[in-house]
Each structure stands twice: as structure tokens, then as C-alpha cells.
Design a protein around this motif. Structure first.
Motif, mmCIF file in Angstrom:
data_model
loop_
_atom_site.group_PDB
_atom_site.id
_atom_site.type_symbol
_atom_site.label_atom_id
_atom_site.label_comp_id
_atom_site.label_asym_id
_atom_site.label_seq_id
_atom_site.Cartn_x
_atom_site.Cartn_y
_atom_site.Cartn_z
ATOM 1 N N LEU A 38 0.826 -1.205 0.000
ATOM 2 C CA LEU A 38 0.000 0.000 0.000
ATOM 3 C C LEU A 38 0.863 1.259 0.000
ATOM 4 O O LEU A 38 0.591 2.216 -0.745
ATOM 5 N N LEU A 39 1.909 1.285 0.813
ATOM 6 C CA LEU A 39 2.770 2.460 0.891
ATOM 7 C C LEU A 39 3.543 2.664 -0.408
ATOM 8 O O LEU A 39 3.723 3.804 -0.858
ATOM 9 N N LEU A 40 3.994 1.581 -1.014
ATOM 10 C CA LEU A 40 4.687 1.703 -2.298
ATOM 11 C C LEU A 40 3.739 2.200 -3.388
ATOM 12 O O LEU A 40 4.116 3.029 -4.227
ATOM 13 N N MET A 41 2.501 1.694 -3.381
ATOM 14 C CA MET A 41 1.521 2.147 -4.355
ATOM 15 C C MET A 41 1.208 3.628 -4.170
ATOM 16 O O MET A 41 1.130 4.392 -5.141
ATOM 17 N N THR B 170 2.149 9.245 1.000
ATOM 18 C CA THR B 170 1.991 10.178 -0.116
ATOM 19 C C THR B 170 2.720 11.490 0.148
ATOM 20 O O THR B 170 3.378 12.037 -0.743
ATOM 21 N N HIS B 171 2.635 11.993 1.379
ATOM 22 C CA HIS B 171 3.336 13.239 1.693
ATOM 23 C C HIS B 171 4.853 13.029 1.721
ATOM 24 O O HIS B 171 5.611 13.950 1.401
ATOM 25 N N GLY B 172 5.287 11.836 2.088
ATOM 26 C CA GLY B 172 6.719 11.560 2.054
ATOM 27 C C GLY B 172 7.265 11.424 0.648
ATOM 28 O O GLY B 172 8.475 11.552 0.427
ATOM 29 N N ALA B 173 6.383 11.174 -0.324
ATOM 30 C CA ALA B 173 6.814 10.981 -1.715
ATOM 31 C C ALA B 173 6.592 12.215 -2.580
ATOM 32 O O ALA B 173 6.732 12.144 -3.799
ATOM 33 N N THR B 174 6.260 13.348 -1.977
ATOM 34 C CA THR B 174 5.946 14.541 -2.763
ATOM 35 C C THR B 174 7.137 15.080 -3.547
ATOM 36 O O THR B 174 6.953 15.824 -4.521
ATOM 37 N N MET B 175 8.359 14.719 -3.149
ATOM 38 C CA MET B 175 9.533 15.257 -3.825
ATOM 39 C C MET B 175 10.192 14.240 -4.747
ATOM 40 O O MET B 175 11.356 14.397 -5.143
ATOM 41 N N LEU B 176 9.462 13.196 -5.111
ATOM 42 C CA LEU B 176 10.009 12.241 -6.068
ATOM 43 C C LEU B 176 10.056 12.834 -7.474
ATOM 44 O O LEU B 176 10.985 12.558 -8.244
#
Length: 292
Positions: free
Chosen positions: A97-100, A143-149
Motif C-alpha cells: 500500500l505504501l509503495l503504491m 503520499t506526503h513523504g513521496a511529494t519530492m520524487l
């Protein structure tokens, strides 16, 4: 009254309306723009210029893409695939889920990702009989941790890129944020996996918001989550007639939580404040409690 004073008053009024929540946020935002125009603080082209701003158009288009993912069945397919491979393992489910969520955030931005995956998280919680908080909160953190991908991971990234273009005549590249984004995304996922058992609350809301209850039938049909969901029709002799069409109507039944209320005439989510004969309650919980 000076322009600065008027502006501060409008800021505090709009903040109060946002907190109050009775007026849609979009109406408050448009009202502030119009107030700035009619008070002479901003000319018409600046007060309404945001509607044509490239950043606003980009963010709006990403919400359209998120809606398309749900309408086309992509999130349904992804959810079924996730359930199939995760099985009964909570840790494996959390990882997938976190990866998705991180992948979605990198492609359609953080806000659109939450809008697209929120129904999926509710479905997974129902299927696996776990509190919704155990999936919704990790999804939001991921999702918030991935905002800078990527550049479109968050609206602020696009704004920063435009500012850089104006300052040094070169916008920020699409993957340049990933130098900091990849460690931040992986770190968020690792922290959630190590701490979710102890830090996350074990709660489920007594009912879903009215604007989300329209998904009830779709969730049942697409994800096949009939288990744990029950349709209860209000009969002519029922004590629920005239009761509030929200979670208060089920306060006496502790084992049931309200998912949605459907209008007897239209089959759509109920707009009336009170229940009437023939209305259908979609509830989640123990079958014996639903049969009482």
C-alpha cells in the motif's frame, strides 16, 4: 481603512470559514478574490488571474486524471491485485500500500493520490476487518513523504520551479527533487513499518462523510465487499422513521457503523435530514447485530 487592514481581516475571516467547514472551500476562495476586487485592493486581471495560471490548471488536471483512474477501474484493478498478493499478512499489505501510494504521488500529485486511494483503503479495511485508521493514516504519510520524487508530486514543487525559472532562467527538472525525495520517501515507509503497530489509533469512524457515501454501491460492485456490509430497509413499523439520517440513528447498536443511506425513490444517497419508510441503510458490522 487601509488595504493592509482589509487584507488581514479577509485572511482571518476566510480562515474561520475554512475551520467552520459549512461553506465549501472553493466558495470561500472565490469570495476572497471577489472581496479583494470590490474593495479596490486588486484589479480584475489579478483577482481572477489565478483561474488561468499554469500551476492551477496543472493541479486541476491531475484531479481529473485521478477521477479517470477510478472511473476506468484502474484503482479497482490495483486494489484487487494488492489484496491477492498481500493475503492475510498485515506487514505485506502495508508495504504494498505504501509503495503504491508513493508511486501514485509521483505521477498524479499528493492531493489527487489521496482522493484516488481513499476508497481503496476503506475497502481493504472492510475486507481485512481492521480499523480504517490503520490504513488511511499510513497512506497519507506515504503520499506526503513521496511529494519530492517528481516535479508534479506537490503543487509547491511546480511553484518553486516557476520561481527558479524567473530567478535563474532555468526551471527545476522533472526528477531533480528526487535527490532529496527518494531518501525521504523510503525513510517514511520504513518508519511507518516499524512504528504503525504502536503509534496508529485503532479506530473506525461511526459513519462515512455524506460526500463519500455515494461510493457505497460502487465499492460493493467493483470490490465485492458484501461480507460485513448489510442492507437494511426501513419498514413502516420501524422506530427509525423520522430519525436522523446519520450515525445517530444507530447509537443503540454498538456493533454496527453506518456506511450510507439510500433514498427509497431514487436509490441515490439520501439528501433529507430524516429517515422515511423504504429508505435503505447500508451498515457495516456483525450479521447478528444487523438482523436484530
Amino acid at each position: 481603512m487601509s488595504g493592509a487592514t482589509i487584507t488581514f481581516i479577509l485572511i482571518f475571516v476566510s480562515l474561520g470559514l475554512f475551520i467552520w467547514g459549512r461553506i465549501p472551500a472553493v466558495m470561500v476562495a472565490i469570495g476572497v478574490s471577489l472581496a479583494l476586487f470590490f474593495t479596490g485592493i486588486l484589479p480584475a486581471n489579478q483577482a481572477l488571474g489565478g483561474f488561468g495560471d499554469l500551476t492551477v490548471v496543472l493541479i486541476a488536471s491531475l484531479f481529473v486524471i485521478a477521477a479517470g483512474l477510478e472511473a476506468s477501474g484502474v484503482t479497482t484493478w490495483a486494489g484487487q491485485l494488492l489484496i491477492k498478493h498481500a493475503g492475510d499478512s498485515r506487514n505485506r499489505l502495508m508495504i504494498y500500500l505504501l509503495l503504491m501510494a508513493s508511486l501514485f504521488c509521483a505521477t498524479i500529485s499528493v492531493n489527487a493520490t489521496v482522493a484516488a486511494l481513499l476508497p481503496l483503503c476503506v475497502v481493504l479495511a472492510v475486507r481485512l476487518k481492521i480499523p480504517t485508521s490503520q490504513l488511511l493514516l499510513p497512506m497519507c504519510f506515504a503520499t506526503h513523504g513521496a511529494t519530492m520524487l517528481t516535479l508534479i508530486g506537490a503543487p509547491l514543487n511546480v511553484i518553486a520551479s516557476q520561481a527558479a525559472e524567473g530567478a535563474v532562467n532555468r526551471p527545476i527538472g522533472f526528477f531533480e527533487f528526487a535527490v532529496a525525495g527518494v531518501p525521504m520517501a523510503l525513510g517514511t515507509i520504513i518508519i511507518m513499518l516499524l512504528t504503525y503497530k504502536w503509534l496508529l489509533p485503532n479506530t473506525s469512524g461511526p459513519s462515512l462523510p455524506r460526500d463519500f457515501s455515494a461510493h457505497a454501491t460502487t465499492l460493493i460492485e467493483q470490490y465485492r465487499i458484501e461480507d460485513g456490509l448489510h442492507r437494511l430497509r426501513v419498514r413502516s413499523s420501524s422506530s427509525l422513521i423520522g430519525a436522523a439520517s446519520d450515525a445517530k440513528s444507530l447509537e443503540g447498536v454498538s456493533d454496527l457503523s453506518l456506511v450510507a443511506v439510500l433514498d427509497t425513490k431514487t436509490g441515490e444517497p439520501l439528501q433529507r435530514p430524516n429517515l422515511a419508510e423504504g429508505d435503505v441503510l447500508i451498515v457495516r458490522g456483525d450479521a447478528q447485530a444487523a438482523g436484530r
